[in-house]
Design a protein around this motif. Structure first.
Motif, PDB file in Angstrom:
ATOM      1  N   GLU A   1      15.060 -12.973 -10.682  1.00 50.29           N
ATOM      2  CA  GLU A   1      15.706 -11.846 -11.187  1.00 50.29           C
ATOM      3  C   GLU A   1      17.056 -12.176 -10.970  1.00 50.29           C
ATOM      4  O   GLU A   1      17.710 -11.596 -11.776  1.00 50.29           O
ATOM      5  CB  GLU A   1      15.208 -10.897  -9.978  1.00 50.29           C
TER       6      GLU A   1
ATOM      7  N   THR B   1      10.548  -5.799 -17.483  1.00 50.37           N
ATOM      8  CA  THR B   1      11.457  -5.683 -16.443  1.00 50.37           C
ATOM      9  C   THR B   1      12.729  -6.531 -16.781  1.00 50.37           C
ATOM     10  O   THR B   1      14.047  -5.748 -16.552  1.00 50.37           O
ATOM     11  CB  THR B   1      10.946  -6.220 -14.984  1.00 50.37           C
TER      12      THR B   1
ATOM     13  N   ARG C   1      21.288  -6.020 -10.318  1.00 49.86           N
ATOM     14  CA  ARG C   1      21.420  -4.676 -10.369  1.00 49.86           C
ATOM     15  C   ARG C   1      20.082  -3.937 -10.615  1.00 49.86           C
ATOM     16  O   ARG C   1      18.745  -4.777 -10.737  1.00 49.86           O
ATOM     17  CB  ARG C   1      22.028  -4.095 -11.779  1.00 49.86           C
ATOM     18  N   TYR C   2      19.916  -2.539 -10.475  1.00 51.28           N
ATOM     19  CA  TYR C   2      18.713  -1.616 -10.914  1.00 51.28           C
ATOM     20  C   TYR C   2      18.796  -1.398 -12.231  1.00 51.28           C
ATOM     21  O   TYR C   2      19.779  -1.295 -13.012  1.00 51.28           O
ATOM     22  CB  TYR C   2      18.826  -0.405  -9.983  1.00 51.28           C
ATOM     23  N   ALA C   3      17.613  -1.297 -12.837  1.00 49.14           N
ATOM     24  CA  ALA C   3      17.481  -1.224 -14.150  1.00 49.14           C
ATOM     25  C   ALA C   3      17.901   0.277 -14.368  1.00 49.14           C
ATOM     26  O   ALA C   3      17.259   0.999 -13.653  1.00 49.14           O
ATOM     27  CB  ALA C   3      16.225  -1.611 -14.697  1.00 49.14           C
ATOM     28  N   SER C   4      18.588   0.633 -15.420  1.00 48.93           N
ATOM     29  CA  SER C   4      18.899   1.967 -15.635  1.00 48.93           C
ATOM     30  C   SER C   4      17.712   2.527 -16.446  1.00 48.93           C
ATOM     31  O   SER C   4      17.282   1.877 -17.242  1.00 48.93           O
ATOM     32  CB  SER C   4      20.290   2.261 -16.445  1.00 48.93           C
ATOM     33  N   LEU C   5      17.630   3.873 -16.456  1.00 44.21           N
ATOM     34  CA  LEU C   5      16.413   4.218 -17.170  1.00 44.21           C
ATOM     35  C   LEU C   5      16.807   4.316 -18.689  1.00 44.21           C
ATOM     36  O   LEU C   5      15.689   4.044 -19.357  1.00 44.21           O
ATOM     37  CB  LEU C   5      16.402   6.230 -16.736  1.00 44.21           C
ATOM     38  N   PRO C   6      17.979   4.531 -19.147  1.00 43.59           N
ATOM     39  CA  PRO C   6      18.079   4.194 -20.660  1.00 43.59           C
ATOM     40  C   PRO C   6      17.530   2.823 -21.113  1.00 43.59           C
ATOM     41  O   PRO C   6      17.239   2.483 -22.221  1.00 43.59           O
ATOM     42  CB  PRO C   6      19.602   4.307 -21.037  1.00 43.59           C
TER      43      PRO C   6
ATOM     44  N   ILE D   1      15.551   0.878 -19.545  1.00 44.52           N
ATOM     45  CA  ILE D   1      14.116   0.721 -19.330  1.00 44.52           C
ATOM     46  C   ILE D   1      13.264   1.222 -20.754  1.00 44.52           C
ATOM     47  O   ILE D   1      12.489   0.982 -21.232  1.00 44.52           O
ATOM     48  CB  ILE D   1      13.343   1.876 -18.128  1.00 44.52           C
ATOM     49  N   MET D   2      13.978   2.172 -21.083  1.00 45.19           N
ATOM     50  CA  MET D   2      13.418   2.858 -22.436  1.00 45.19           C
ATOM     51  C   MET D   2      13.749   2.019 -23.564  1.00 45.19           C
ATOM     52  O   MET D   2      12.883   2.041 -24.462  1.00 45.19           O
ATOM     53  CB  MET D   2      14.208   4.314 -22.821  1.00 45.19           C
TER      54      MET D   2
ATOM     55  N   LYS E   1      11.359  -1.238 -23.986  1.00 48.83           N
ATOM     56  CA  LYS E   1       9.827  -1.226 -24.591  1.00 48.83           C
ATOM     57  C   LYS E   1      10.202  -1.338 -26.194  1.00 48.83           C
ATOM     58  O   LYS E   1       9.123  -1.821 -26.927  1.00 48.83           O
ATOM     59  CB  LYS E   1       9.309   0.117 -24.267  1.00 48.83           C
ATOM     60  N   LYS E   2      11.245  -1.558 -26.654  1.00 50.88           N
ATOM     61  CA  LYS E   2      11.508  -1.483 -28.274  1.00 50.88           C
ATOM     62  C   LYS E   2      12.079  -2.979 -28.374  1.00 50.88           C
ATOM     63  O   LYS E   2      12.115  -3.329 -29.560  1.00 50.88           O
ATOM     64  CB  LYS E   2      12.398  -0.570 -28.676  1.00 50.88           C
TER      65      LYS E   2
ATOM     66  N   LEU F   1       4.681   2.823 -19.662  1.00 49.38           N
ATOM     67  CA  LEU F   1       6.082   3.198 -19.592  1.00 49.38           C
ATOM     68  C   LEU F   1       6.571   4.213 -18.387  1.00 49.38           C
ATOM     69  O   LEU F   1       7.479   3.743 -17.565  1.00 49.38           O
ATOM     70  CB  LEU F   1       6.650   3.799 -20.605  1.00 49.38           C
TER      71      LEU F   1
ATOM     72  N   GLU G   1      10.871   1.425 -10.927  1.00 48.83           N
ATOM     73  CA  GLU G   1      12.373   1.047 -10.649  1.00 48.83           C
ATOM     74  C   GLU G   1      12.618   2.345  -9.834  1.00 48.83           C
ATOM     75  O   GLU G   1      13.819   1.988  -9.120  1.00 48.83           O
ATOM     76  CB  GLU G   1      13.040   1.044 -12.181  1.00 48.83           C
TER      77      GLU G   1
ATOM     78  N   GLU H   1      24.974   6.542 -12.918  1.00 46.82           N
ATOM     79  CA  GLU H   1      25.087   5.364 -13.929  1.00 46.82           C
ATOM     80  C   GLU H   1      23.647   4.738 -14.253  1.00 46.82           C
ATOM     81  O   GLU H   1      23.312   4.266 -15.425  1.00 46.82           O
ATOM     82  CB  GLU H   1      25.693   4.098 -13.262  1.00 46.82           C
ATOM     83  N   GLY H   2      22.481   4.946 -13.341  1.00 44.93           N
ATOM     84  CA  GLY H   2      21.225   4.573 -13.733  1.00 44.93           C
ATOM     85  C   GLY H   2      20.651   5.261 -14.702  1.00 44.93           C
ATOM     86  O   GLY H   2      19.440   5.229 -15.148  1.00 44.93           O
TER      87      GLY H   2
ATOM     88  N   TRP I   1      19.569   8.279 -14.316  1.00 45.71           N
ATOM     89  CA  TRP I   1      18.465   9.303 -13.803  1.00 45.71           C
ATOM     90  C   TRP I   1      18.845  10.703 -13.917  1.00 45.71           C
ATOM     91  O   TRP I   1      17.700  11.411 -14.102  1.00 45.71           O
ATOM     92  CB  TRP I   1      18.262   8.781 -12.104  1.00 45.71           C
TER      93      TRP I   1
ATOM     94  N   GLN J   1      17.123  11.671 -22.136  1.00 43.81           N
ATOM     95  CA  GLN J   1      16.016  10.858 -22.631  1.00 43.81           C
ATOM     96  C   GLN J   1      14.864  11.554 -23.131  1.00 43.81           C
ATOM     97  O   GLN J   1      13.749  11.033 -23.525  1.00 43.81           O
ATOM     98  CB  GLN J   1      15.667  10.020 -21.415  1.00 43.81           C
TER      99      GLN J   1
END
Lengths: 252, 592
Positions: free
Chosen positions: A40, A74, A184-189, A191-192, A195-196, B37, B44, B87-88, B90, B102
């Motif tokens: 990581e 990830t 860092r923590y993966a951000s939600l956007p 993560i989305m 997958k592409k 997903l 996370e 920033e994440g 969420w 999203q």
């Protein structure tokens, strides 16, 4: 500059590791798996190089069954650009991993290969070094600082006596130590988006590598359970026990 | 200090086996969303909740908030955590893609929200309220309002609040006095609002208040209330926060729990009047509020699940490490070996798993109602959503009281000591049956609008579905006892429904007197239904050699416990319901 990062799927560091009842291996059935923490850090370093404009592309490669695509995703969510999975039934030993990675390096021609210094399951600390030897590339292991400068990379290594800084010619191999960065923590956007992102699947045969076993796992036993301590009534008794029971002090 | 770890396995089980996430996403047009997903997102979010939000939970409790000259100063560390949270991305989970969201399913947003609320209930309230404000503007605001406010609220750059309550207008919003005076293209808002959660803080560059107020020509009562957007800072010509608006926090409340969440008295128009913008049509403010009430109420129900889970984790860790028994050889053992401690832990565990099922099935009904492909499906889903909402809110938050009580009880004397952390969960849980409509209000909603108004049709449909699960359980030799227990509870549900329909018109006090028992009965029935369903799925998966056998076997036992130890409460509720209003209303006021 292209950066290749190798990542491994390992048992999550929060999980209490259990040994199979027949002592053949660690029990991985239905256990939470995760990206190896050192890997990581390797991904984070590559992504930072990209954000700084030093790297143009970050490619992540992992070896293992289909499930290891989770760890590739990830890494993609952390900011890598594309992934390569080398499909194997089980996790091959270090030399096989290094041989497979060497083929990927030959095909991808990255300027920098970043790996974790070791995986937290087997703790071998071998793959990066073996990869360096197979490819005859300079290596900077246990990195706590990585700076690319022109056609060189300056790697600060955590060695027993302190810190050692090496200037390596690119392309080079770097393995990460814990203090290199804080992932860092993966951000939600992201993560989305992950997958592409492209994920290519190859087999050892595609790469022309025959997996060979050089070591044999004889058996796995859990560490002995810690015994309860005892209270001693005096310093003399303590010294006596250290001498005669624990045998860590010599008589004199 | 207690650590929090997200129970990913159980959440995934409920999403995949009880809700049927993949089918739901397919039916509701979330084509790209699937279990894999969802797992990546939950994993996370779980990491972020444990590592960033959870350590601040006790800080919020002990340090609280402070009102200073520059306004409310939140607990130290919250600002940094909030920045990371925003920033994440969420904040944007279920929001509309057109404004930077999203666009993920509500059920997934709800599952993720459980993490924030478990990790730090006080912190979690801030995005929760923002989400409510975003929904209000999304559903009822003009395009201009949406363009102006939504993107930055969805990104988390600005937060939102809901301003309903006034000193004389709590449950009875008809008594609202705050005034809105038209002026050019906006309004001047003048009045005082109380109990405003996260009404002020220094974490973001702006705060967007949604405020209920009366226009000068407003009819009396609830039909004369309008909804306004009132920002803390007015926007300059570039859309950036500029001049300070005339809205200020004048006091913060000292509370039993959720100390990290500022509860503000907000004063509008102490000077020239706060500038506000009308949302939707004049006098329709309350119906604007109603459309998002389902989501807001369900979100508070979910907080019940979340705080119960947190309390359980703390109590479980204590029960495993607390040595308070001695074996014959003199060695000590931990209190988890005692049957009564087991009873308490099982009660917590099975309550939480049942609540999680009910809350997530309720959340999925929001997706089904909102994105149904045809009118008949939509209507059916909406009826289910409306029926489940007071049950999710009322039952889950009431049960959370009992679960957090047991959490403290397991800790023994240490549970009464603040340092162990159990007491905070117990105190934090206490608000949940009160805000966003008390238990009494939820229960009235269930017996009134959701049952009597449709002659019990929604309940009848629900019970037809429960009957299917009863029969499926009875068909399985090993689950037949659970089937019988569920049938008995279902019969109680049928009898309670009949009693209400038969007696509500002849006795004006009947519905109000039995309403809470009625709601609790249906809460346990729904919990038993979905735990029965869980047991069936667990058994099927075990038979097929799929999934984690240890987890699935435990699920079978947890479901069995629920049917043996909690479902019988439906019988007691039924008897209480059938006793009617008699002794409840018999005393005259002087006799109290």
């Amino acid at each position: 500059m292209k950066v290749l990062v190798a990542v491994k799927r390992v048992i999550d560091y929060n999980v209490k590791v259990r040994v199979k009842s027949d002592h053949t291996d660690v029990d991985l059935a239905n256990v939470k798996m995760a990206l190896n923490p050192f890997c990581e850090i390797a991904v984070e370093e590559a992504v930072r190089l990209k954000e700084a404009g030093t790297a143009s592309e970050v490619v992540v490669v992992s070896i293992g069954p289909k499930a290891c695509q989770e760890q590739i995703r990830t890494a993609l969510a952390l900011g890598a650009d594309r992934g390569i999975q080398i499909e194997t039934d089980t996790m091959p030993e270090s030399l096989n991993v290094a041989k497979l990675l060497a083929k990927v390096v030959e095909a991808e021609q990255p300027q920098l290969v970043i790996l974790g210094k070791q995986s937290i399951d087997a703790d071998n600390n071998q793959t990066g070094q073996m990869l360096g030897a197979l490819l005859d590339l300079p290596q900077g292991t246990f990195a706590s600082d990585v700076k690319v400068a022109g056609d060189k990379v300056n790697v600060t290594r955590e060695v027993d006596g302190g810190l050692q800084t090496l200037a390596l010619n690119l392309p080079a191999i770097v393995t990460t130590d814990l203090r290199l960065n804080e992932p860092r923590y993966a951000s939600l956007p992201n993560i989305m988006k992950a997958k592409k992102k492209p994920l290519e699947v190859k087999t050892p045969t595609d790469l022309g590598v025959e997996l060979k076993s050089h070591t044999r796992l004889l058996n796995v036993t859990p560490p002995a359970e810690r015994q309860a301590g005892i209270r001693v009534s005096s310093v003399d008794e303590l010294v006596d026990k250290l001498k005669n029971e624990a045998k860590v002090l010599r008589g004199g | 200090m207690s650590e929090y770890k997200h129970p990913l396995k159980d959440t995934e089980f409920v999403l995949n086996e009880v809700v049927g996430l993949d089918d739901l996403c397919h039916e509701s047009g979330f084509e790209e969303i699937n279990a894999e997903l969802a797992s990546a997102i939950l994993t996370e979010a779980g990491k972020f909740g444990s590592a960033v939000l959870s350590p601040l939970n006790v800080v919020g409790d002990t340090q609280g908030v402070k009102l200073t000259e520059k306004g409310v100063e939140e607990t130290s560390g919250f600002k940094q955590a909030y920045r990371q949270f925003a920033e994440g991305g969420w904040n944007s989970l279920i929001a509309d893609e057109a404004f930077g969201g999203q666009g993920l399913p509500n059920v997934l947003g709800t599952a993720v929200n459980e993490i924030w609320q478990s990790a730090n209930l006080s912190f979690g309230l801030c995005p929760l309220l923002t989400q409510g404000a975003v929904e209000a503007i999304s559903h009822h605001g003009s395009d201009e309002l949406k363009q102006t406010w939504l993107p930055k609220m969805i990104s988390g750059e600005w937060t939102g609040t809901m301003n309903l309550t006034e000193p004389d207008a709590g449950t009875d919003l008809a008594a609202i006095k705050t005034r809105a005076v038209p002026e050019e293209d906006h309004y001047r808002i003048i009045g005082q609002k109380i109990f405003i959660t996260w009404g002020d803080h220094q974490m973001t560059g702006n705060i967007i208040h949604l405020v209920l107020a009366r226009l000068p020509d407003a009819p009396a009562g609830v039909k004369g209330i309008s909804l306004f957007v009132v920002p803390k800072f007015l926007l300059d010509e570039n859309g950036h926060p500029g001049k300070r608006n005339d809205v200020h926090c004048v006091s913060v409340e000292h509370k039993l729990g959720i100390h990290g969440s500022p509860t503000c008295v907000m004063s509008y128009g102490d000077n020239e009047g706060a500038i506000g913008y009308l949302v939707g049509e004049p006098h329709k403010g309350l119906s604007c509020m109603f459309t998002m009430m389902n989501c807001a109420r369900q979100a508070v129900g979910l907080q019940g699940v979340a705080i119960a889970e947190r309390s359980y984790q703390q109590a479980l860790a204590y029960a495993k490490e607390r040595l308070q028994g001695t074996n014959r050889d003199g060695s000590r053992f931990s209190i988890i070996k005692f049957p009564d401690v087991r009873r308490m832990l099982m009660q917590m565990k099975s309550s939480i798993e049942a609540m999680r099922c009910v809350a997530l099935v309720g959340a999925a009904s929001v997706d089904r109602a909102g994105r149904a492909q045809d009118e008949a499906t939509r209507r059916k889903a909406l009826a289910r959503l409306e029926l489940l909402t007071p049950i999710v809110k009322g039952w889950c938050t009431e049960l959370a009281q009992e679960v957090t009580y047991l959490g403290t009880q397991i800790n023994g004397g240490m549970g009464f000591i603040e340092e162990t952390g159990s007491a905070q969960h117990y105190r934090d849980a206490r608000i949940l049956t009160i805000y966003e409509g008390t238990t009494g209000i939820q229960a009235l909603d269930l017996v009134g609008r959701k049952t009597l108004l449709n002659r019990g049709e929604s309940l009848a449909e629900l019970m037809t579905e429960i009957e299917q699960t009863v029969m499926a359980l009875e068909d399985q030799a090993t689950l037949a006892a659970q089937g019988r227990a569920l049938r008995k509870a279902l019969d109680a549900g049928q009898a309670a429904r009949r009693w209400l329909l038969d007696n509500a018109s002849s006795d004006p006090s009947a519905a109000g007197s039995v309403s809470v028992q009625f709601m609790m009965l249906f809460g346990y029935l729904c919990g038993g239904w979905l735990m029965g369903h869980s047991a069936l799925r667990a058994q099927t998966l075990l038979g097929a050699g799929k999934g984690d056998p240890e987890y699935l076997k435990a699920k079978l036992v947890t479901a069995q416990f629920f049917s043996e130890q909690l479902l019988p409460r439906t019988q007691a509720s039924l008897e209480a319901i059938q006793a009617g209003s008699g002794s409840i209303m018999a005393l005259n006021e002087d006799q109290f």
